[in-house]
Design a protein around this motif. Structure first.
Motif, mmCIF file in Angstrom:
data_model
loop_
_atom_site.group_PDB
_atom_site.id
_atom_site.type_symbol
_atom_site.label_atom_id
_atom_site.label_comp_id
_atom_site.label_asym_id
_atom_site.label_seq_id
_atom_site.Cartn_x
_atom_site.Cartn_y
_atom_site.Cartn_z
ATOM 1 N N LYS A 1 0.808 -1.228 0.000
ATOM 2 C CA LYS A 1 0.000 0.000 0.000
ATOM 3 C C LYS A 1 0.842 1.281 0.000
ATOM 4 O O LYS A 1 0.413 2.294 -0.531
ATOM 5 N N ALA A 2 2.042 1.207 0.566
ATOM 6 C CA ALA A 2 2.893 2.410 0.600
ATOM 7 C C ALA A 2 3.230 2.884 -0.801
ATOM 8 O O ALA A 2 3.547 4.054 -1.020
ATOM 9 N N GLN A 3 3.143 1.977 -1.767
ATOM 10 C CA GLN A 3 3.506 2.310 -3.147
ATOM 11 C C GLN A 3 2.291 2.451 -4.068
ATOM 12 O O GLN A 3 2.419 2.873 -5.211
ATOM 13 N N ILE A 4 1.107 2.068 -3.576
ATOM 14 C CA ILE A 4 -0.087 2.003 -4.441
ATOM 15 C C ILE A 4 -1.188 2.931 -3.925
ATOM 16 O O ILE A 4 -2.022 2.537 -3.098
ATOM 17 N N PRO A 5 -1.210 4.183 -4.422
ATOM 18 C CA PRO A 5 -2.206 5.134 -3.934
ATOM 19 C C PRO A 5 -3.622 4.893 -4.463
ATOM 20 O O PRO A 5 -4.592 5.395 -3.894
ATOM 21 N N GLU A 6 -3.718 4.122 -5.544
ATOM 22 C CA GLU A 6 -5.058 3.922 -6.113
ATOM 23 C C GLU A 6 -5.153 2.553 -6.783
ATOM 24 O O GLU A 6 -4.168 2.034 -7.319
ATOM 25 N N PHE A 7 -6.356 2.003 -6.742
ATOM 26 C CA PHE A 7 -6.604 0.667 -7.279
ATOM 27 C C PHE A 7 -8.030 0.675 -7.821
ATOM 28 O O PHE A 7 -8.964 0.998 -7.087
ATOM 29 N N THR A 8 -8.194 0.376 -9.103
ATOM 30 C CA THR A 8 -9.555 0.290 -9.636
ATOM 31 C C THR A 8 -9.659 -0.985 -10.465
ATOM 32 O O THR A 8 -8.641 -1.563 -10.858
ATOM 33 N N PHE B 1 -7.151 1.120 5.151
ATOM 34 C CA PHE B 1 -6.115 1.886 4.445
ATOM 35 C C PHE B 1 -6.633 2.658 3.233
ATOM 36 O O PHE B 1 -6.013 3.613 2.778
ATOM 37 N N TYR B 2 -7.770 2.218 2.682
ATOM 38 C CA TYR B 2 -8.313 2.816 1.457
ATOM 39 C C TYR B 2 -9.783 3.192 1.637
ATOM 40 O O TYR B 2 -10.509 2.509 2.362
ATOM 41 N N ASP B 3 -10.188 4.261 0.966
ATOM 42 C CA ASP B 3 -11.619 4.553 0.843
ATOM 43 C C ASP B 3 -12.131 3.734 -0.324
ATOM 44 O O ASP B 3 -11.610 3.857 -1.444
ATOM 45 N N ALA B 4 -13.128 2.901 -0.075
ATOM 46 C CA ALA B 4 -13.618 1.964 -1.090
ATOM 47 C C ALA B 4 -14.960 2.426 -1.625
ATOM 48 O O ALA B 4 -15.864 2.755 -0.863
ATOM 49 N N GLU B 5 -15.071 2.445 -2.938
ATOM 50 C CA GLU B 5 -16.300 2.934 -3.574
ATOM 51 C C GLU B 5 -16.723 1.964 -4.675
ATOM 52 O O GLU B 5 -15.947 1.668 -5.584
ATOM 53 N N TYR B 6 -17.953 1.478 -4.556
ATOM 54 C CA TYR B 6 -18.506 0.608 -5.596
ATOM 55 C C TYR B 6 -19.041 1.526 -6.697
ATOM 56 O O TYR B 6 -19.883 2.382 -6.444
ATOM 57 N N LEU C 1 -10.507 2.004 -5.149
ATOM 58 C CA LEU C 1 -9.915 2.164 -3.825
ATOM 59 C C LEU C 1 -8.950 3.335 -3.897
ATOM 60 O O LEU C 1 -8.028 3.316 -4.703
ATOM 61 N N LYS C 2 -9.193 4.346 -3.062
ATOM 62 C CA LYS C 2 -8.275 5.482 -2.999
ATOM 63 C C LYS C 2 -7.628 5.474 -1.618
ATOM 64 O O LYS C 2 -8.326 5.478 -0.608
ATOM 65 N N ARG C 3 -6.313 5.433 -1.608
ATOM 66 C CA ARG C 3 -5.618 5.340 -0.316
ATOM 67 C C ARG C 3 -5.921 6.556 0.545
ATOM 68 O O ARG C 3 -5.988 7.692 0.051
ATOM 69 N N LYS C 4 -6.104 6.320 1.834
ATOM 70 C CA LYS C 4 -6.380 7.420 2.760
ATOM 71 C C LYS C 4 -5.153 8.342 2.870
ATOM 72 O O LYS C 4 -4.027 7.886 2.704
ATOM 73 N N ALA C 5 -5.415 9.597 3.151
ATOM 74 C CA ALA C 5 -4.320 10.571 3.284
ATOM 75 C C ALA C 5 -3.344 10.101 4.360
ATOM 76 O O ALA C 5 -2.135 10.149 4.193
#
Length: 263
Positions: free
Chosen positions: A123-130, A160-165, A187-191
């Motif tokens: 996660k330290a390297q992956i700020p976003e996942f779709t 660790f992430y804000d998850a949105e369907y 998934l957008k990583r939290k600040a």
């Protein structure tokens, strides 16, 4: 080389054939906080074709050598980098060093949850996942407490992430059509994605609690050697699906403090 790649059942392949949906998935990336993107399971490149138009460094990774050859042929005049490999076994630092990157794709259903767990490790390297999952898996990742489908995957991801369907995709747009609907999420990583408790302990608490999800935490977390005083805490009368992510973090802190004060 034929102009088609055969979908292989053992790889969980269902090729997307609907252009508008491919384009819609490509637009789920916000492109904020990274310039590099890894596409997992590109198949015949229907999503790749839209991603490559964006201002990003794109790497497409597929386990299927037939897909890799197809992509190399069809994208030879672009700056697409194609890798043959299994994302779950791949050393990610070999792709982007330590630079930030996003992940997207029409994920092979049989390994989709493991892809998420590996993302959490990095996660330290992956700020976003779709990307696209079986609908029930996508829904579960984004689920809130109080639901029967809320579980380990929901809590660990949302810590660790804000998850949105985002949207649902019918079987008819795939070849071959899967037996279930699909769902696309972001998934957008939290600040601030560092936990105020020990991360390994947090994972252990969440997994142990949900392994016996019908029991109250007082019973499912016995192995943590709870002090009598801690057992009286009202949180232990609840079942795991009743706890929010923040409550699981607070629970982990209580267990840590209990261990310190009793030993």
């Amino acid at each position: 080389m034929g102009d088609q790649v055969r979908a292989k059942k053992h790889l969980g392949q269902h090729f997307l054939k609907d252009e508008s949906i491919a384009e819609k998935i490509s637009n789920t990336l916000t492109l904020e906080g990274y310039e590099k993107v890894l596409e997992i399971g590109p198949g015949m490149g229907v999503l790749t074709k839209y991603l490559i138009k964006k201002d990003i460094d794109l790497v497409a990774m597929d386990l299927d050598s037939e897909s890799v050859t197809y992509l190399e042929d069809h994208f030879s005049d672009t700056n697409l980098q194609v890798l043959e490999g299994d994302f779950l076994k791949f050393e990610l630092s070999d792709i982007f060093g330590d630079e930030a990157f996003a992940i997207t794709g029409n994920f092979p259903y049989n390994i989709s949850t493991q892809i998420v767990f590996k993302t959490l490790e990095h996660k330290a390297q992956i700020p976003e996942f779709t990307g696209m999952f079986q609908k029930e898996v996508a829904k579960r990742i984004c689920e809130q407490e109080g639901s029967k489908t809320y579980g380990i995957l929901s809590v660990l991801t949302q810590a660790f992430y804000d998850a949105e369907y985002l949207f649902t995709v019918p079987p008819s747009v795939f070849s071959p059509p899967p037996k279930v609907e699909s769902g696309v999420l972001r998934l957008k990583r939290k600040a601030d994605f560092s936990l105020p408790c020990d991360e390994k302990m947090f994972y252990r608490v969440v997994k142990t609690a949900f392994q016996q999800r019908r029991k109250t935490l007082r019973n499912s977390l016995k192995s943590f050697d709870l002090s009598d005083k801690l057992k009286e805490d009202t949180i232990f009368g609840q079942r795991p699906e009743q706890l929010s992510v923040l409550q699981f973090i607070a629970l982990t802190q209580k267990l840590e403090n209990d261990a310190i004060s009793t030993h």
